[in-house]
Design a protein around this motif. Structure first.
Motif, PDB file in Angstrom:
ATOM      1  N   LYS A 222       0.826  -1.203   0.000  1.00 30.89           N
ATOM      2  CA  LYS A 222       0.000   0.000   0.000  1.00 30.89           C
ATOM      3  C   LYS A 222       0.867   1.263   0.000  1.00 30.89           C
ATOM      4  O   LYS A 222       1.745   1.433   0.833  1.00 30.89           O
ATOM      5  CB  LYS A 222      -0.915  -0.015   1.219  1.00 30.89           C
ATOM      6  CG  LYS A 222      -1.999   1.035   1.189  1.00 30.89           C
ATOM      7  CD  LYS A 222      -2.950   0.850   2.359  1.00 30.89           C
ATOM      8  CE  LYS A 222      -4.051   1.891   2.355  1.00 30.89           C
ATOM      9  NZ  LYS A 222      -4.976   1.701   3.504  1.00 30.89           N
ATOM     10  N   GLY A 223       0.611   2.148  -0.960  1.00 36.62           N
ATOM     11  CA  GLY A 223       1.330   3.407  -1.061  1.00 36.62           C
ATOM     12  C   GLY A 223       2.577   3.373  -1.909  1.00 36.62           C
ATOM     13  O   GLY A 223       3.180   4.423  -2.186  1.00 36.62           O
ATOM     14  N   SER A 224       2.985   2.186  -2.364  1.00 36.51           N
ATOM     15  CA  SER A 224       4.246   2.086  -3.106  1.00 36.51           C
ATOM     16  C   SER A 224       4.158   2.733  -4.486  1.00 36.51           C
ATOM     17  O   SER A 224       5.143   3.295  -4.982  1.00 36.51           O
ATOM     18  CB  SER A 224       4.685   0.622  -3.235  1.00 36.51           C
ATOM     19  OG  SER A 224       3.683  -0.153  -3.877  1.00 36.51           O
ATOM     20  N   GLY A 225       2.992   2.685  -5.119  1.00 39.86           N
ATOM     21  CA  GLY A 225       2.861   3.283  -6.441  1.00 39.86           C
ATOM     22  C   GLY A 225       3.104   4.778  -6.417  1.00 39.86           C
ATOM     23  O   GLY A 225       3.815   5.324  -7.270  1.00 39.86           O
ATOM     24  N   GLU A 226       2.536   5.453  -5.423  1.00 37.77           N
ATOM     25  CA  GLU A 226       2.743   6.891  -5.309  1.00 37.77           C
ATOM     26  C   GLU A 226       4.188   7.206  -4.970  1.00 37.77           C
ATOM     27  O   GLU A 226       4.739   8.227  -5.395  1.00 37.77           O
ATOM     28  CB  GLU A 226       1.807   7.474  -4.248  1.00 37.77           C
ATOM     29  CG  GLU A 226       1.982   8.971  -4.029  1.00 37.77           C
ATOM     30  CD  GLU A 226       1.918   9.794  -5.315  1.00 37.77           C
ATOM     31  OE1 GLU A 226       2.728  10.724  -5.456  1.00 37.77           O
ATOM     32  OE2 GLU A 226       1.075   9.488  -6.187  1.00 37.77           O
ATOM     33  N   LYS A 227       4.841   6.323  -4.219  1.00 36.58           N
ATOM     34  CA  LYS A 227       6.256   6.543  -3.897  1.00 36.58           C
ATOM     35  C   LYS A 227       7.119   6.444  -5.154  1.00 36.58           C
ATOM     36  O   LYS A 227       8.111   7.171  -5.286  1.00 36.58           O
ATOM     37  CB  LYS A 227       6.717   5.546  -2.840  1.00 36.58           C
ATOM     38  CG  LYS A 227       6.121   5.829  -1.465  1.00 36.58           C
ATOM     39  CD  LYS A 227       6.577   4.815  -0.431  1.00 36.58           C
ATOM     40  CE  LYS A 227       5.965   5.138   0.929  1.00 36.58           C
ATOM     41  NZ  LYS A 227       6.347   4.172   1.976  1.00 36.58           N
ATOM     42  N   VAL A 228       6.759   5.561  -6.071  1.00 36.96           N
ATOM     43  CA  VAL A 228       7.467   5.504  -7.352  1.00 36.96           C
ATOM     44  C   VAL A 228       7.272   6.823  -8.089  1.00 36.96           C
ATOM     45  O   VAL A 228       8.226   7.402  -8.629  1.00 36.96           O
ATOM     46  CB  VAL A 228       6.971   4.325  -8.203  1.00 36.96           C
ATOM     47  CG1 VAL A 228       7.551   4.402  -9.615  1.00 36.96           C
ATOM     48  CG2 VAL A 228       7.343   2.996  -7.560  1.00 36.96           C
ATOM     49  N   GLY A 229       6.035   7.312  -8.120  1.00 36.36           N
ATOM     50  CA  GLY A 229       5.767   8.579  -8.785  1.00 36.36           C
ATOM     51  C   GLY A 229       6.558   9.729  -8.185  1.00 36.36           C
ATOM     52  O   GLY A 229       7.111  10.569  -8.907  1.00 36.36           O
TER      53      GLY A 229
END
Length: 386
Positions: A222-229
């Protein structure tokens, strides 16, 4: 509705091992979890309760209900039904195991902090988390793991070894101990390590001397996609990016789609079917489409990580470097059983934007690279920049 592809093997390793793999192994064997958009730890249990039985789900649910009516174990009856179904990735979880499974998707797990891989029939420590019980005990990458609590591990699937390390089947919790038999060169010794509740940062960023930015994603929690962004937005404008997905066992598919949105200006990420109904996953518009990008993968890249890799490759957005990915591209859906346990069975499969099936095939890299894969990826990024 909730869809998943849990990281599990046949029943000998399903319970426990299926719950551990995101953070406990390099995953050279095993599979990954994938949760469809809209599903997270908060609503997954509700999804299990509300999902109508589909296909083999109905058979498993009926077996569990009949067992409950006769005073037998619904969980054991469901396990037998899943085994008969022939579903390679089907699994049954107790209520507690499913709750632990959901917790791993938030980045928390119980263990000793070492990653394991199989090499020539032997189990080798591939990575040790800094500050973890394994690290404090002096265990190092390259050490050979000979036994866990007296049970020899040579020849066992890495998933089963991980289950022993965690103590899932024995109901071990944080604070319990596990005795490890280890070997380093000519030295053999035993080490007693105390399990702990651990967490892991799923996205790490570093810069190479060449100026290339490496964004490593260990799992799509959870939240990893936004951290990539965020990592892409914060990277120097002139910097190319290596998206390191090696050993990434997957995770929440919605997070992988969000990560894809960091590199794409909208458009198709993947299609999938559930009980014959075709659906599609799309990136959000506004991603960085000009920065040089290499996706770095290996045999431990699975499920949601393969979905992301396939999208970037098919859309011509990234050069894929490394070795063929694992090949886990199926969708599972959960159904709650009378005793609160949860059965998950395959209901469909993912496909890349060009229509390629991932399950059983994996993603073939554009450039094969072995031990010097990161160096090769760095070279390719430099070439793309020029």
């Amino acid at each position: 509705m909730s869809g998943r592809d849990p990281f599990c093997r046949p029943r000998s390793v399903r319970r426990g091992a299926a719950l551990t793999l995101v953070f406990a192994s390099v995953l050279v064997a095993g599979a990954a979890t994938g949760s469809l958009p809209g599903t997270d730890r908060g609503d997954a249990a509700d999804g299990a309760a509300q999902a109508a039985p589909v296909g083999h789900h109905a058979e498993v649910a009926r077996a569990a209900e009949e067992a409950a009516a006769h005073g037998a174990s619904p969980l054991e009856a469901a396990e037998r039904a899943v085994s008969r179904s022939g579903d390679r990735w089907g699994a049954v979880y107790s209520r507690g195991e499913y709750e632990e499974f959901e917790a791993t998707l938030d980045g928390a797990y119980t263990g000793v902090g070492l990653w394991a891989r199989e090499r020539d029939g032997r189990i080798e420590v591939s990575r040790v988390g800094s500050g973890t019980p394994a690290d404090e005990a002096g265990i190092r990458p390259g050490d050979r793991l000979r036994s866990v609590d007296g049970k020899e591990v040579d020849g066992r699937p890495v998933t089963e070894v991980v289950a022993l390390l965690r103590g899932d089947r024995a109901g071990k919790a944080a604070g319990s101990t596990v005795r490890l038999g280890l070997e380093r060169g000519s030295r053999s010794w035993s080490e007693t390590v105390r399990r702990a509740r651990l967490s892991r940062e799923p996205v790490t960023v570093r810069s190479l001397a060449s100026g290339v930015t490496v964004v490593q994603v260990s799992a799509f929690t959870k939240g990893s996609g936004e951290k990539v962004g965020a990592a892409v937005r914060e990277a120097p404008k002139e910097s190319g990016i290596v998206l390191d997905l090696r050993g990434n066992p997957g995770g929440l598919v919605a997070e992988a789609v969000t990560a894809a949105s960091a590199f794409l200006d909208g458009g198709l990420v993947a299609t999938y079917d559930v009980a014959g109904e075709q659906r599609a996953l799309h990136a959000e518009p506004g991603g960085d489409t000009t920065r040089p990008l290499v996706a770095l993968v290996d045999g431990g890249t699975m499920s949601a990580a393969e979905l992301l890799t396939g999208a970037l490759q098919d859309r011509g957005r990234a050069v894929v470097v490394g070795s063929r990915t694992f090949g886990k591209g199926s969708v599972q859906m959960p159904t709650e059983l009378p005793d609160g346990s949860v059965a998950e069975l395959t209901v469909g499969h993912y496909r890349t934007p060009s229509g390629r099936g991932v399950d059983g095939h994996g993603i073939t890299p554009d450039l094969e690279a072995g031990g010097q894969a990161l160096e090769r990826a760095e070279t390719v990024v430099g070439g793309l920049g020029r």
